[in-house]
Design an enzyme around this catalytic site. Structure first.
Site, PDB file in Angstrom:
ATOM      1  N   CYS A 145      -4.343  12.781  13.075  1.00  0.00           N
ATOM      2  CA  CYS A 145      -4.976  11.460  13.157  1.00  0.00           C
ATOM      3  C   CYS A 145      -4.603  10.859  14.520  1.00  0.00           C
ATOM      4  O   CYS A 145      -3.811  11.422  15.264  1.00  0.00           O
ATOM      5  CB  CYS A 145      -4.514  10.578  12.010  1.00  0.00           C
ATOM      6  SG  CYS A 145      -2.794  10.165  12.110  1.00  0.00           S
ATOM      7  N   LYS A 170       0.858  -1.199   0.000  1.00  0.00           N
ATOM      8  CA  LYS A 170       0.000   0.000   0.000  1.00  0.00           C
ATOM      9  C   LYS A 170       0.889   1.244   0.000  1.00  0.00           C
ATOM     10  O   LYS A 170       0.663   2.178  -0.765  1.00  0.00           O
ATOM     11  CB  LYS A 170      -0.879   0.005   1.239  1.00  0.00           C
ATOM     12  CG  LYS A 170      -1.483   1.354   1.580  1.00  0.00           C
ATOM     13  CD  LYS A 170      -2.293   1.375   2.837  1.00  0.00           C
ATOM     14  CE  LYS A 170      -1.545   1.659   4.095  1.00  0.00           C
ATOM     15  NZ  LYS A 170      -1.305   3.074   4.420  1.00  0.00           N
ATOM     16  N   ASN A 171       1.930   1.240   0.849  1.00  0.00           N
ATOM     17  CA  ASN A 171       2.734   2.459   1.014  1.00  0.00           C
ATOM     18  C   ASN A 171       3.725   2.719  -0.113  1.00  0.00           C
ATOM     19  O   ASN A 171       4.299   3.798  -0.179  1.00  0.00           O
ATOM     20  CB  ASN A 171       3.443   2.453   2.371  1.00  0.00           C
ATOM     21  CG  ASN A 171       2.438   2.660   3.499  1.00  0.00           C
ATOM     22  OD1 ASN A 171       1.264   2.967   3.253  1.00  0.00           O
ATOM     23  ND2 ASN A 171       2.888   2.470   4.722  1.00  0.00           N
ATOM     24  N   ARG A 182       0.261  15.156  12.384  1.00  0.00           N
ATOM     25  CA  ARG A 182       0.962  14.766  11.152  1.00  0.00           C
ATOM     26  C   ARG A 182       1.398  16.033  10.390  1.00  0.00           C
ATOM     27  O   ARG A 182       0.769  16.445   9.441  1.00  0.00           O
ATOM     28  CB  ARG A 182       0.059  13.886  10.291  1.00  0.00           C
ATOM     29  CG  ARG A 182      -0.541  12.680  11.010  1.00  0.00           C
ATOM     30  CD  ARG A 182       0.505  11.644  11.409  1.00  0.00           C
ATOM     31  NE  ARG A 182       1.120  11.002  10.281  1.00  0.00           N
ATOM     32  CZ  ARG A 182       0.619   9.942   9.644  1.00  0.00           C
ATOM     33  NH1 ARG A 182      -0.542   9.468  10.028  1.00  0.00           N
ATOM     34  NH2 ARG A 182       1.226   9.397   8.634  1.00  0.00           N
ATOM     35  N   ARG A 187      -8.555  -0.090   5.204  1.00  0.00           N
ATOM     36  CA  ARG A 187      -7.747   0.961   4.554  1.00  0.00           C
ATOM     37  C   ARG A 187      -6.456   0.388   4.024  1.00  0.00           C
ATOM     38  O   ARG A 187      -5.908   0.848   3.042  1.00  0.00           O
ATOM     39  CB  ARG A 187      -7.382   2.064   5.563  1.00  0.00           C
ATOM     40  CG  ARG A 187      -8.556   2.840   6.077  1.00  0.00           C
ATOM     41  CD  ARG A 187      -8.083   4.070   6.799  1.00  0.00           C
ATOM     42  NE  ARG A 187      -7.297   4.914   5.909  1.00  0.00           N
ATOM     43  CZ  ARG A 187      -7.296   6.240   5.997  1.00  0.00           C
ATOM     44  NH1 ARG A 187      -7.981   6.836   6.921  1.00  0.00           N
ATOM     45  NH2 ARG A 187      -6.581   6.959   5.166  1.00  0.00           N
ATOM     46  N   ASP A 200       5.165   0.973  11.953  1.00  0.00           N
ATOM     47  CA  ASP A 200       3.930   0.358  11.452  1.00  0.00           C
ATOM     48  C   ASP A 200       3.762  -1.082  11.921  1.00  0.00           C
ATOM     49  O   ASP A 200       2.721  -1.678  11.694  1.00  0.00           O
ATOM     50  CB  ASP A 200       3.890   0.387   9.923  1.00  0.00           C
ATOM     51  CG  ASP A 200       3.699   1.795   9.422  1.00  0.00           C
ATOM     52  OD1 ASP A 200       3.788   2.014   8.204  1.00  0.00           O
ATOM     53  OD2 ASP A 200       3.468   2.690  10.258  1.00  0.00           O
TER      54      ASP A 200
HETATM   55  C1  EPZ Z   1       4.643   7.053   6.124  1.00  0.00           C
HETATM   56  O1  EPZ Z   1       3.883   8.133   6.600  1.00  0.00           O
HETATM   57  C2  EPZ Z   1       3.707   5.857   6.132  1.00  0.00           C
HETATM   58  N1  EPZ Z   1       2.555   6.129   5.265  1.00  0.00           N
HETATM   59  C3  EPZ Z   1       3.213   5.586   7.554  1.00  0.00           C
HETATM   60  O2  EPZ Z   1       2.429   4.392   7.506  1.00  0.00           O
HETATM   61  C4  EPZ Z   1       4.439   5.334   8.444  1.00  0.00           C
HETATM   62  O3  EPZ Z   1       4.004   5.141   9.774  1.00  0.00           O
HETATM   63  C5  EPZ Z   1       5.390   6.538   8.371  1.00  0.00           C
HETATM   64  O4  EPZ Z   1       5.755   6.787   6.986  1.00  0.00           O
HETATM   65  C6  EPZ Z   1       6.665   6.317   9.171  1.00  0.00           C
HETATM   66  O5  EPZ Z   1       7.339   5.190   8.692  1.00  0.00           O
HETATM   67  C7  EPZ Z   1       2.694   5.998   3.927  1.00  0.00           C
HETATM   68  O6  EPZ Z   1       3.766   5.694   3.435  1.00  0.00           O
HETATM   69  C8  EPZ Z   1       1.469   6.263   3.090  1.00  0.00           C
HETATM   70  P1  EPZ Z   1       6.729  10.461   7.987  1.00  0.00           P
HETATM   71  P2  EPZ Z   1       4.495   9.633   6.507  1.00  0.00           P
HETATM   72  O7  EPZ Z   1       6.631  11.742   7.239  1.00  0.00           O
HETATM   73  O8  EPZ Z   1       5.405   9.748   5.357  1.00  0.00           O
HETATM   74  C9  EPZ Z   1       7.354  13.669  11.369  1.00  0.00           C
HETATM   75  C10 EPZ Z   1       0.531   3.064   7.791  1.00  0.00           C
HETATM   76  O9  EPZ Z   1       0.160   2.535   8.848  1.00  0.00           O
HETATM   77  N2  EPZ Z   1       7.169  14.650  10.300  1.00  0.00           N
HETATM   78  O10 EPZ Z   1       7.809   9.509   7.637  1.00  0.00           O
HETATM   79  O11 EPZ Z   1       3.366  10.576   6.618  1.00  0.00           O
HETATM   80  C11 EPZ Z   1       6.087  12.865  11.637  1.00  0.00           C
HETATM   81  O12 EPZ Z   1       5.236  13.545  12.543  1.00  0.00           O
HETATM   82  C12 EPZ Z   1       1.028   4.499   7.808  1.00  0.00           C
HETATM   83  O13 EPZ Z   1       0.590   2.490   6.673  1.00  0.00           O
HETATM   84  C13 EPZ Z   1       7.435  15.990  10.552  1.00  0.00           C
HETATM   85  O14 EPZ Z   1       7.793  16.362  11.665  1.00  0.00           O
HETATM   86  O15 EPZ Z   1       5.343   9.699   7.862  1.00  0.00           O
HETATM   87  C14 EPZ Z   1       6.642  11.591  12.240  1.00  0.00           C
HETATM   88  O16 EPZ Z   1       6.905  11.787  13.611  1.00  0.00           O
HETATM   89  C15 EPZ Z   1       0.747   5.178   9.132  1.00  0.00           C
HETATM   90  N3  EPZ Z   1       7.275  16.910   9.543  1.00  0.00           N
HETATM   91  C16 EPZ Z   1       7.961  11.401  11.486  1.00  0.00           C
HETATM   92  O17 EPZ Z   1       8.298  12.688  10.958  1.00  0.00           O
HETATM   93  C17 EPZ Z   1       6.900  16.528   8.269  1.00  0.00           C
HETATM   94  O18 EPZ Z   1       6.797  17.395   7.383  1.00  0.00           O
HETATM   95  C18 EPZ Z   1       7.877  10.407  10.342  1.00  0.00           C
HETATM   96  O19 EPZ Z   1       6.766  10.780   9.548  1.00  0.00           O
HETATM   97  C19 EPZ Z   1       6.645  15.163   8.032  1.00  0.00           C
HETATM   98  C20 EPZ Z   1       6.789  14.236   9.050  1.00  0.00           C
END
Ligand code: EPZ
Length: 423
Positions: free
Chosen positions: A115, A22-23, A120, A401, A309
């Site tokens: 969420c 999915k990701n 996020r 989802r 995850d």
């Molecule tokens: C991806 O989300 C995945 N989703 C998430 O999987 C996964 O948990 C996450 O990466 C971490 O591995 C998809 O790929 C669609 P991040 P993403 O930006 O990219 C912070 C699932 O269950 N951050 O890597 O949105 C954020 O708050 C989902 O399939 C900032 O501070 O996550 C987090 O603490 C849930 N500023 C960390 O970085 C930003 O601009 C990692 O988030 C962006 C993120």
């Protein structure tokens, strides 16, 4: 809203196929925006998140056809404004921002809501796109990006306080493919799904090197062309079924996996006393439930560390593993919604300051529980497999989802589950 009733106690046996990731699918589907030619993407899982992304692309003007796992997308004419009604339903929609900006010189995408797993933010996405020359404005809950003179390559460091950003890396990498000159992304996310997206983009004619490491270099090109691509296996779905097999299985076999992507997950399952065997090619694994089980200490980390995850699913497994386990989520410190529900089933878990301390109990017992987010819901299904009695898990849409036909796959393994329509 459907619910799942899991009658505990069945032993899982046999084998299932793991679906496409999915990701990886979500940013790759968005990447089709970068060309006006046909993109054929195979092994896209039929889950509501990919369906949302397909609806968003169609609303933007793409011509989309889906037949079982294969999606054909043609973005000949594309609008630069993503529809709020659809974007607000899935945070990952944010990954249309980079491709829209690169293709159209403008992108309007609604700020994603928060969420249950935590706030996020998208500040890192915007830091990267601004560095490429985009002007960032906010209006009515929307992010408005404009780059009327086109995008220019830049050196960008994308590290945030919680480490690299997966979708942020994807957004900046996609935008940079059509920027003028060279872009270097430091502190890039190295997840396999980022590498899969880079492979898709390079097949379209992009010039990306270093994807899968912390430093990605993109040499901008004038345009990208249509392509055919098969998405990598879903390592989190595979890990979820690995945990199910460790909990309730006898020699369960998972096909269409990728050993390379699952090292941290496999290590955690084996550390707690189970055995995982891969075939020579590394695309089939067999899980053997251990008989000398023990608690483990886990800290989630960006890839190749232990994935956030898979944190909830491992907590469910450790809830009935003898000993004490300490699980710390450094990426989403609030991602412990599943613990309250597991405690209602009799688990002994204390959550404090981004860490769960789990004391293994003999057995859990059924209770009506509520799914709250995708991975927490999967954890509740796992816990119910060996709980005494029948557990009702409501709000099943959270699971739908990201897990393709999870009830059918569990039934194929001999689990005693039934999906019922909630009145
Ligand atoms: C991806 O989300 C995945 N989703 C998430 O999987 C996964 O948990 C996450 O990466 C971490 O591995 C998809 O790929 C669609 P991040 P993403 O930006 O990219 C912070 C699932 O269950 N951050 O890597 O949105 C954020 O708050 C989902 O399939 C900032 O501070 O996550 C987090 O603490 C849930 N500023 C960390 O970085 C930003 O601009 C990692 O988030 C962006 C993120």
């Amino acid at each position: 809203m459907d619910k799942l009733i899991v009658h505990g106690g069945a032993t899982l046996r046999g084998s299932i196929n793991i679906s496409g990731s999915k990701n990886a699918s979500l940013p790759i589907l968005a990447g089709a925006i970068l060309t006006g030619e046909d993109c054929i993407i195979r092994r896209v899982p039929d889950v509501s998140d990919t369906n949302y992304m397909i609806q968003i692309l169609s609303a933007l003007g793409a011509d989309v056809e889906r037949s079982s796992g294969t999606v054909r997308i043609t973005c000949a004419e594309i609008s630069d404004e993503a529809p709020y009604e659809l974007v607000r339903r899935m945070r990952a929609s944010i990954c249309v921002m980079g491709p829209l900006l690169a293709r159209k010189g403008r992108a309007v995408v609604s700020l994603p809501g928060g969420c249950v797993i935590g706030d996020r933010p998208v500040d890192l996405h915007l830091r990267g796109l601004e560095a490429l020359g985009a002007k960032v404005e906010f209006e009515g809950g929307n992010i408005i990006l404009t780059a009327k003179d086109g995008l220019k390559g830049a050196e960008i460091d994308l590290r945030g306080t919680h480490g690299p950003t997966v979708l942020g890396t994807d957004n900046v990498m996609m935008a940079a493919t059509l920027a003028e000159g060279i872009t270097v992304i430091e502190s890039a996310a190295a997840e396999p799904e980022v590498l899969d997206l880079a492979n898709f983009l390079n097949a379209m004619g992009a010039k990306i090197t270093g994807a899968g490491t912390r430093r990605i270099v993109i040499e901008g090109v004038k345009e990208l062309k249509g392509v055919e691509h098969t998405v990598i296996p879903d390592r989190i779905e595979a890990g979820t079924f690995m945990a199910a097999a460790a909990l309730a299985g006898e020699e369960v076999k998972l096909r269409r996996v990728c050993r390379e992507h699952m090292k941290a997950i496999t290590a955690a399952i084996e550390q707690s006393g189970h055995r995982v065997e891969f075939n020579e090619a590394g695309d089939v694994c067999t899980i053997h439930r251990g008989d000398n089980l023990k608690g483990v200490d886990l800290v989630t980390a960006p890839y190749p560390g232990y994935p956030t995850d898979m944190q909830a699913q491992m907590t469910a497994l450790l809830a009935t593993t003898p000993g004490i386990s300490v699980i710390k989520d450094t990426i989403f410190p609030q991602r412990f919604m599943h613990c309250a529900e597991l405690k209602r089933m009799g688990a002994d878990i204390k959550v404090d300051n981004g860490t769960a301390i789990v004391r293994g109990v003999e057995k859990l017992s059924a209770a009506p529980v509520m799914a709250s987010d995708l991975r927490a819901s999967a954890a509740l299904v796992l816990a119910a497999l060996t709980a005494t009695g029948s557990t009702q898990i409501s709000r099943l849409y959270h699971i739908d989802r990201g897990y393709e036909h999870i009830d059918e796959k569990l039934l194929m393994l001999g689990a005693n589950v039934e999906r019922v329509k909630e009145r």
